[in-house]
Design a protein around this motif. Structure first.
Motif, PDB file in Angstrom:
ATOM      1  N   LEU A 146       0.809  -1.217   0.000  1.00  0.00           N
ATOM      2  CA  LEU A 146       0.000   0.000   0.000  1.00  0.00           C
ATOM      3  C   LEU A 146       0.844   1.269   0.000  1.00  0.00           C
ATOM      4  O   LEU A 146       0.345   2.339  -0.363  1.00  0.00           O
ATOM      5  CB  LEU A 146      -0.928   0.004   1.220  1.00  0.00           C
ATOM      6  N   SER A 147       2.108   1.169   0.381  1.00  0.00           N
ATOM      7  CA  SER A 147       2.956   2.356   0.476  1.00  0.00           C
ATOM      8  C   SER A 147       3.479   2.831  -0.865  1.00  0.00           C
ATOM      9  O   SER A 147       4.070   3.910  -0.947  1.00  0.00           O
ATOM     10  CB  SER A 147       4.138   2.086   1.423  1.00  0.00           C
ATOM     11  N   SER A 148       3.276   2.056  -1.906  1.00  0.00           N
ATOM     12  CA  SER A 148       3.793   2.463  -3.217  1.00  0.00           C
ATOM     13  C   SER A 148       2.766   2.327  -4.330  1.00  0.00           C
ATOM     14  O   SER A 148       3.120   2.390  -5.499  1.00  0.00           O
ATOM     15  CB  SER A 148       5.039   1.644  -3.562  1.00  0.00           C
ATOM     16  N   VAL A 149       1.495   2.145  -3.977  1.00  0.00           N
ATOM     17  CA  VAL A 149       0.468   2.000  -4.997  1.00  0.00           C
ATOM     18  C   VAL A 149      -0.386   3.265  -5.058  1.00  0.00           C
ATOM     19  O   VAL A 149      -0.630   3.911  -4.044  1.00  0.00           O
ATOM     20  CB  VAL A 149      -0.422   0.760  -4.719  1.00  0.00           C
ATOM     21  N   SER A 150      -0.811   3.617  -6.258  1.00  0.00           N
ATOM     22  CA  SER A 150      -1.714   4.758  -6.414  1.00  0.00           C
ATOM     23  C   SER A 150      -3.132   4.301  -6.096  1.00  0.00           C
ATOM     24  O   SER A 150      -3.676   3.445  -6.797  1.00  0.00           O
ATOM     25  CB  SER A 150      -1.651   5.280  -7.853  1.00  0.00           C
ATOM     26  N   GLN A 151      -3.711   4.860  -5.047  1.00  0.00           N
ATOM     27  CA  GLN A 151      -5.074   4.486  -4.665  1.00  0.00           C
ATOM     28  C   GLN A 151      -6.009   5.691  -4.624  1.00  0.00           C
ATOM     29  O   GLN A 151      -7.116   5.598  -4.105  1.00  0.00           O
ATOM     30  CB  GLN A 151      -5.081   3.807  -3.296  1.00  0.00           C
ATOM     31  N   GLU A 152      -5.572   6.804  -5.158  1.00  0.00           N
ATOM     32  CA  GLU A 152      -6.396   8.005  -5.095  1.00  0.00           C
ATOM     33  C   GLU A 152      -7.777   7.743  -5.707  1.00  0.00           C
ATOM     34  O   GLU A 152      -7.907   7.026  -6.705  1.00  0.00           O
ATOM     35  CB  GLU A 152      -5.731   9.158  -5.850  1.00  0.00           C
TER      36      GLU A 152
END
Length: 494
Positions: free
Chosen positions: A301-307
Motif C-alpha cells: 500500500l505504500s507504493s500503490v496509487s489508490q487516489e
C-alpha cells in the motif's frame, strides 16, 4: 503554484540511521525504507519521476475536460452530485481547509516523516493527476524536516483526510511547520482531493509499530531460551519434527531459532513442560506469520496509487472506486493484535515456572534472604497487568461500523483504530518480556547454569548492565532497565 528554494534547515540536523539517500519512485518502498525515512535518512524523488508526473498532470487535464471527476468538477461526500464551477480558483483550498479538522495529541515526528515518505512514494505512481509542484513541495518538506503538526483523531480507515489536508495547508503556509518552510502556491481543484486520498499516516504508524515489534519478538526468543535453560525445559518441542507437525506458517523459523539458542542445554527435567515451552512454537509462529502478513500489506500500500478517483491513462479515462476502504489492512492489524494477545499467557506460564520451586529448584519467587522475602513476586503483577492491556488491544476494530456524510459513506474499516491498538499492544508487550528477562536472568544465576556458547555474550551483558541484587529491593529500576535492553538483545545472536 510554483517551486521555491530550500529553507535554512539542513539534513545534517536530523538523526540518521544511514546517510544513503532513498530514491522514491524507482522501486517500491520496503518496511526498512520507511523506518529509515522516519528516523532521518534523506529521501528524494528519483530523477525520472518528475517528468512522468508532468505528463500525467497534462493528460489528466485532457481527460477531465471529457468526463466528470469527483472532487475536481464536483463537491465531495454528500456534495458529490453538486457541480463545481471550473473557473472557481478557490475550490481546492476550501476543500483542504474544511477537511483539515483533527484533534487529540500530536503525532510524533518519526511517524509524520514516515507519512511524508509514503505519500511521496504513492504520488510517484503517477495516477493521481496531481500538479507536480505538490510532489516537489512534499519532497522539500521531507528534506528540510519542516514537519506539519498532526493530531491523532480524524481517520477511520478510509483515507487520512484530516492529516493530509493539514499537511497541504502547511505546504501552502496556512499552518506552521516545525522548521521554517518556504510555501508553495495554492492548491488547485486538480490537486486538493487527490493529495488527501491516502492512508499514508495509518500506514506510517503501522510500519513503525511493526518495526518495534519485530525487534521485541526476536529478543523474546532469546529470553525464552534463557528461561528454558533456567528450568531445564524439554527442547523436543523445538525439534524439526515438532515444527513440521505444527503445519503453520512461521513454525519452521521459530523452531529453528529455538534449536539454535538451546543447543547443548542440560538434560530436560520433565517429559512434558507446561504450555509456555511445549506450545511455544505454534503460538509464536502465529505472531511471526501475522507480522509477515501486515508487512506485506504495508509495503504494497505504500507504493500503490489508490487516489479516488484515479486516472487510467492506458484507456484515457477516470476511475471512481472505493479502494480507500482499507479492509485488508485493518484485518491484518487485528490479526496481529490477536496473535500477540494469545501469546501473552505463555509468557505468564514461563514467568510462573521461573518463580515456582517445583520448576526452578530454589526458593519461591527466586527470593533470597530472611524468611518471608518476596523476591520477584510483585513483578508477576506487572506482567499480568500488561497481559490485560494486550487482551484489551486485541478487540477487533474491524467489527465497528459507522455512517457519515449523510449516508455517502456508510461504513469504515477502522484500520486506523486497529493501528492505535497495535501501538498500545507493542507498548505493553515490552514490560511482559522485561519481567521474563529479569526472572530468567536471576534464576539462571541462582542455579549456576552456564549458558550455551551462543548465549554467553547475552548473559555477560546482562551481568554487566543488569547486575543481580538478591535482597528484596525496589524492582522498578530493574524492570525499566530490562525493558531498555530489549531492542537489540537479539543482535548478533539471531
Amino acid at each position: 503554484m510554483h517551486h521555491q528554494g530550500n529553507t535554512s534547515a539542513t539534513l545534517s540536523e536530523l538523526p540518521k540511521r544511514s546517510s544513503q539517500i532513498i530514491e522514491i519512485g524507482r522501486k517500491p518502498l520496503t518496511l526498512t525504507d520507511i523506518v529509515r525515512i522516519a528516523h532521518g535518512t534523506p529521501a528524494a524523488l528519483a530523477p525520472e519521476v518528475l517528468a512522468s508526473l508532468e505528463r500525467a498532470y497534462q493528460r489528466a487535464e485532457e481527460i477531465s475536460v471529457r468526463y466528470p471527476v469527483y472532487g475536481r468538477s464536483t463537491g465531495v461526500g454528500a456534495n458529490r452530485l453538486t457541480p463545481v464551477n471550473p473557473e472557481d480558483s478557490e475550490h481546492g483550498m476550501r476543500l483542504l481547509r474544511s477537511h483539515a479538522a483533527d484533534a487529540g495529541d500530536p503525532i510524533p515526528a518519526p511517524a509524520v516523516r514516515a507519512m511524508l515518505g509514503i505519500r511521496l512514494s504513492q504520488l510517484a505512481g503517477g495516477q493521481s493527476g496531481i500538479n507536480p509542484e505538490v510532489a516537489l513541495g512534499l519532497e522539500r518538506m521531507l528534506q528540510t524536516n519542516a514537519l506539519p503538526e498532526l493530531r491523532e483523531l480524524g481517520s477511520i480507515g478510509t483515507a487520512d483526510l484530516a492529516a493530509l489536508a493539514g499537511t497541504a495547508l502547511a505546504l501552502t503556509g496556512e499552518r506552521p511547520t516545525s522548521t521554517p518552510f518556504t510555501p508553495i502556491g495554492p492548491f488547485g481543484m486538480e490537486s486538493a482531493l487527490p493529495f488527501m486520498s491516502s492512508s499514508a499516516l495509518t500506514l506510517a504508524r503501522a510500519a513503525l509499530a511493526l518495526d518495534e515489534l519485530r525487534r521485541l519478538e526476536r529478543s523474546g526468543r532469546v529470553i525464552a531460551a534463557l528461561s528454558a535453560l533456567a528450568v531445564r525445559a524439554n527442547t523436543q518441542a523445538f525439534s524439526r519434527a515438532s515444527a513440521y507437525a505444527a503445519a503453520s506458517p512461521g513454525a519452521a523459523l521459530v523452531a529453528q531459532q529455538m534449536r539454535k539458542l538451546t543447543k547443548r542445554t542440560p538434560v530436560p527435567a520433565r517429559i512434558q513442560d507446561p504450555f509456555g515451552f511445549r506450545a511455544y512454537v505454534p503460538s509464536q509462529a502465529a505472531v511471526v506469520a501475522a507480522m509477515d502478513t501486515l508487512q506485506l500489506r504495508v509495503e504494497q500500500l505504500s507504493s500503490v496509487s489508490q487516489e479516488n478517483p484515479l486516472f487510467d491513462f492506458q484507456h484515457s479515462r477516470v476511475i471512481h472506486h472505493g479502494n480507500f476502504h482499507q479492509v485488508a489492512l485493518g484485518l491484518a492489524v487485528d490479526g496481529l493484535n490477536l496473535a500477540l494477545a494469545q501469546s501473552a499467557p505463555l509468557i505468564m506460564s514461563r514467568i510462573n515456572m521461573l518463580h515456582e520451586p517445583a520448576f526452578n529448584g530454589v526458593e519461591p519467587f527466586l527470593a533470597r534472604g530472611p524468611a518471608g522475602s518476596s523476591g520477584h513476586m510483585m513483578i508477576e503483577y506487572i506482567a499480568a497487568s500488561a497481559m490485560g492491556e494486550l487482551r484489551n488491544a486485541a478487540q477487533p476494530a474491524s467489527l465497528g461500523t459507522v455512517v457519515l456524510s449523510r449516508g455517502a459513506e456508510e461504513d469504515a474499516s477502522f484500520a486506523t483504530q486497529a493501528v492505535v491498538q497495535l501501538e498500545r499492544a507493542v507498548k505493553h508487550y515490552r514490560p511482559m518480556l522485561a519481567v521474563e528477562l529479569l526472572s530468567a536472568h536471576r534464576a539462571a544465576y541462582q542455579l549456576g547454569k552456564w549458558p550455551p556458547k551462543i548465549l554467553r555474550g547475552v548473559v555477560s551483558r546482562l551481568h554487566d548492565e543488569l547486575p543481580i541484587t538478591e535482597a528484596d529491593h525496589d524492582l522498578r529500576p530493574d524492570v525499566e532497565k530490562a525493558a531498555s535492553l530489549l531492542d537489540d538483545l537479539a543482535e548478533g545472536v539471531l
